[in-house]
Design a protein around this motif. Sequence first.
Motif, PDB file in Angstrom:
ATOM      1  N   ALA A 254     -27.853  13.802 -78.463  1.00  0.00           N
ATOM      2  CA  ALA A 254     -28.545  13.243 -79.235  1.00  0.00           C
ATOM      3  C   ALA A 254     -30.011  13.428 -78.710  1.00  0.00           C
ATOM      4  O   ALA A 254     -31.010  13.348 -79.538  1.00  0.00           O
ATOM      5  CB  ALA A 254     -28.219  11.841 -79.081  1.00  0.00           C
ATOM      6  N   THR A 255     -30.180  13.281 -77.438  1.00  0.00           N
ATOM      7  CA  THR A 255     -31.468  13.521 -76.862  1.00  0.00           C
ATOM      8  C   THR A 255     -32.114  15.026 -77.219  1.00  0.00           C
ATOM      9  O   THR A 255     -33.190  14.914 -77.611  1.00  0.00           O
ATOM     10  CB  THR A 255     -31.440  13.561 -75.531  1.00  0.00           C
ATOM     11  OG1 THR A 255     -31.101  12.370 -74.962  1.00  0.00           O
ATOM     12  CG2 THR A 255     -32.884  13.809 -74.834  1.00  0.00           C
TER      13      THR A 255
ATOM     14  N   ALA B  91     -34.574  14.266 -81.237  1.00  0.00           N
ATOM     15  CA  ALA B  91     -35.871  14.104 -80.772  1.00  0.00           C
ATOM     16  C   ALA B  91     -36.754  14.244 -81.551  1.00  0.00           C
ATOM     17  O   ALA B  91     -36.412  15.248 -82.681  1.00  0.00           O
ATOM     18  CB  ALA B  91     -35.879  14.684 -79.256  1.00  0.00           C
ATOM     19  N   ALA B  92     -38.114  13.844 -81.403  1.00  0.00           N
ATOM     20  CA  ALA B  92     -39.092  14.046 -82.235  1.00  0.00           C
ATOM     21  C   ALA B  92     -39.406  15.671 -82.413  1.00  0.00           C
ATOM     22  O   ALA B  92     -40.029  15.892 -83.472  1.00  0.00           O
ATOM     23  CB  ALA B  92     -40.136  13.381 -81.781  1.00  0.00           C
ATOM     24  N   ASP B  93     -39.200  16.220 -81.494  1.00  0.00           N
ATOM     25  CA  ASP B  93     -39.256  17.849 -81.514  1.00  0.00           C
ATOM     26  C   ASP B  93     -38.071  18.523 -81.521  1.00  0.00           C
ATOM     27  O   ASP B  93     -38.178  19.803 -81.468  1.00  0.00           O
ATOM     28  CB  ASP B  93     -40.270  18.428 -80.495  1.00  0.00           C
ATOM     29  CG  ASP B  93     -39.505  18.121 -78.936  1.00  0.00           C
ATOM     30  OD1 ASP B  93     -38.413  17.269 -79.125  1.00  0.00           O
ATOM     31  OD2 ASP B  93     -40.053  18.554 -78.042  1.00  0.00           O
ATOM     32  N   GLY B  94     -36.903  17.974 -82.070  1.00  0.00           N
ATOM     33  CA  GLY B  94     -35.666  18.596 -82.015  1.00  0.00           C
ATOM     34  C   GLY B  94     -35.294  19.095 -83.385  1.00  0.00           C
ATOM     35  O   GLY B  94     -35.976  18.976 -84.273  1.00  0.00           O
TER      36      GLY B  94
ATOM     37  N   ASP C 137     -36.548  13.395 -87.596  1.00  0.00           N
ATOM     38  CA  ASP C 137     -36.293  12.703 -89.013  1.00  0.00           C
ATOM     39  C   ASP C 137     -37.792  12.694 -89.334  1.00  0.00           C
ATOM     40  O   ASP C 137     -38.469  11.932 -88.676  1.00  0.00           O
ATOM     41  CB  ASP C 137     -35.813  11.257 -88.800  1.00  0.00           C
ATOM     42  CG  ASP C 137     -35.920  10.956 -90.268  1.00  0.00           C
ATOM     43  OD1 ASP C 137     -36.335  11.337 -91.399  1.00  0.00           O
ATOM     44  OD2 ASP C 137     -35.305   9.650 -90.397  1.00  0.00           O
ATOM     45  N   HIS C 138     -38.274  13.608 -90.191  1.00  0.00           N
ATOM     46  CA  HIS C 138     -39.727  13.712 -90.417  1.00  0.00           C
ATOM     47  C   HIS C 138     -40.080  12.866 -91.755  1.00  0.00           C
ATOM     48  O   HIS C 138     -41.166  12.941 -92.109  1.00  0.00           O
ATOM     49  CB  HIS C 138     -40.152  15.231 -90.874  1.00  0.00           C
ATOM     50  CG  HIS C 138     -39.790  16.089 -89.586  1.00  0.00           C
ATOM     51  ND1 HIS C 138     -40.430  16.030 -88.520  1.00  0.00           N
ATOM     52  CD2 HIS C 138     -38.897  17.136 -89.276  1.00  0.00           C
ATOM     53  CE1 HIS C 138     -40.036  17.116 -87.602  1.00  0.00           C
ATOM     54  NE2 HIS C 138     -39.112  17.578 -88.182  1.00  0.00           N
ATOM     55  N   SER C 139     -39.106  12.084 -92.083  1.00  0.00           N
ATOM     56  CA  SER C 139     -39.541  11.283 -93.531  1.00  0.00           C
ATOM     57  C   SER C 139     -39.976   9.865 -92.951  1.00  0.00           C
ATOM     58  O   SER C 139     -40.787   9.224 -93.944  1.00  0.00           O
ATOM     59  CB  SER C 139     -38.074  11.021 -94.063  1.00  0.00           C
ATOM     60  OG  SER C 139     -37.203  10.168 -93.239  1.00  0.00           O
ATOM     61  N   ALA C 140     -39.951   9.693 -91.655  1.00  0.00           N
ATOM     62  CA  ALA C 140     -40.725   8.390 -91.344  1.00  0.00           C
ATOM     63  C   ALA C 140     -42.087   8.442 -91.195  1.00  0.00           C
ATOM     64  O   ALA C 140     -42.671   9.465 -91.110  1.00  0.00           O
ATOM     65  CB  ALA C 140     -40.111   7.839 -89.929  1.00  0.00           C
TER      66      ALA C 140
END
Length: 395
Positions: free
Chosen positions: A380-381, A385-388, A392-395
Amino acid sequence: MHTTEHHWITTPITADILRGALDLERTAHGLLPHRLPAWARAQCADGQLAMVEAQPSGVRLVFRTRATAVELDTLPTKRVYAGAPPRPDGVYDLLIDGRLTAQSTVTGGNTLAIDMATGTAESHPGPAGTVRFADLPDGVKDIEIWLPHNETTELVALRTDAPVEPVPDRGRRVWLHHGSSISHGSDAASPTAIWPALAASLGGVELINLGLGGSALLDPFTARTMRDTPADLISVKIGINLVNADLMRLRAFGPAVHGFLDTIREGHPTTPLLVVSAILCPIHEDTPGPASFDFSALSAGRLRFLATGDPAERAAGKLTLGVIREELSRIVEQRAADDPHLHYLDGRELYGEADAVELPLPDELHPDAATHRRIGERFATLAFAADGPFADHSA
């Protein structure tokens, strides 16, 4: 079979309250969830695959209700291994509004007696049983009943003391994952404690788990199943079964990986696709398969695996986990030049040498419950993660 202190409502078990299954087979007793569609099952006569794809890892009933009591009649099929300690009954996890609230088991059921020395199996019929969850909080709530990940489960009847309705789409992304018995959940404590379920919970996604014990073998029908299954995120964990089955040589492995990924991309051309190599498995890092049961340990009541290949056979193209990781890394790097949504994760980032010292694999092949949690949290980490790769780029 059920108690009478409640005014019970029986709700038909249909696809709109069942998640994680790709097919439902009508049986003499009820419904049998499958994780491979019928056409795919027809393309392989392997008994191991038939057993594991019908074990509902990641499959759960999901519904909204005011009920304070729930009963589920099921007919489980439990495995018994000759000479090995008895296996515990499969666990049913009850979640209320996403939180694990209760656990239970079902006694009885069919028995599949397996003799690992001879490779034979015998089926013995048994009665259905009931799992009951009572004293649930009043008020409208979302209930999930996760079925045992390692026990074939025919669904017979669902009863509640208040009406049931499907849960509306919560807008979560769907994560489709394929892997071996470790992804299936071997030796995890319960169905929501298998590492993909833990990672899905932490990542806020809906899981479809195609972890198939002993059967992550780059089968074309599995790739076509993944191609045809709607998903927002896809991962494929490749390595350990190819080695311990001694299925193919290096010459065949590379093209098979390319073909598997090509097929997935036919249905998911731009979906984030993560290729994951095997976690550390010391017996197969540099020693080819096939893997074998250690029958001396079995006679002492312990399940243990051995690697029976010769490290020198790597020169002839035999696969080890080290060989596979090197080739997977090369293939993903090559393809990613034209496929920016393709990513690679070395499985030793999930479980590596330091972890093996602290949490050794009990049977030399499968992680225990604590290790499932560690793998799930690390995945999960790394992935969500934001750069993983699964950010999720929809937020």
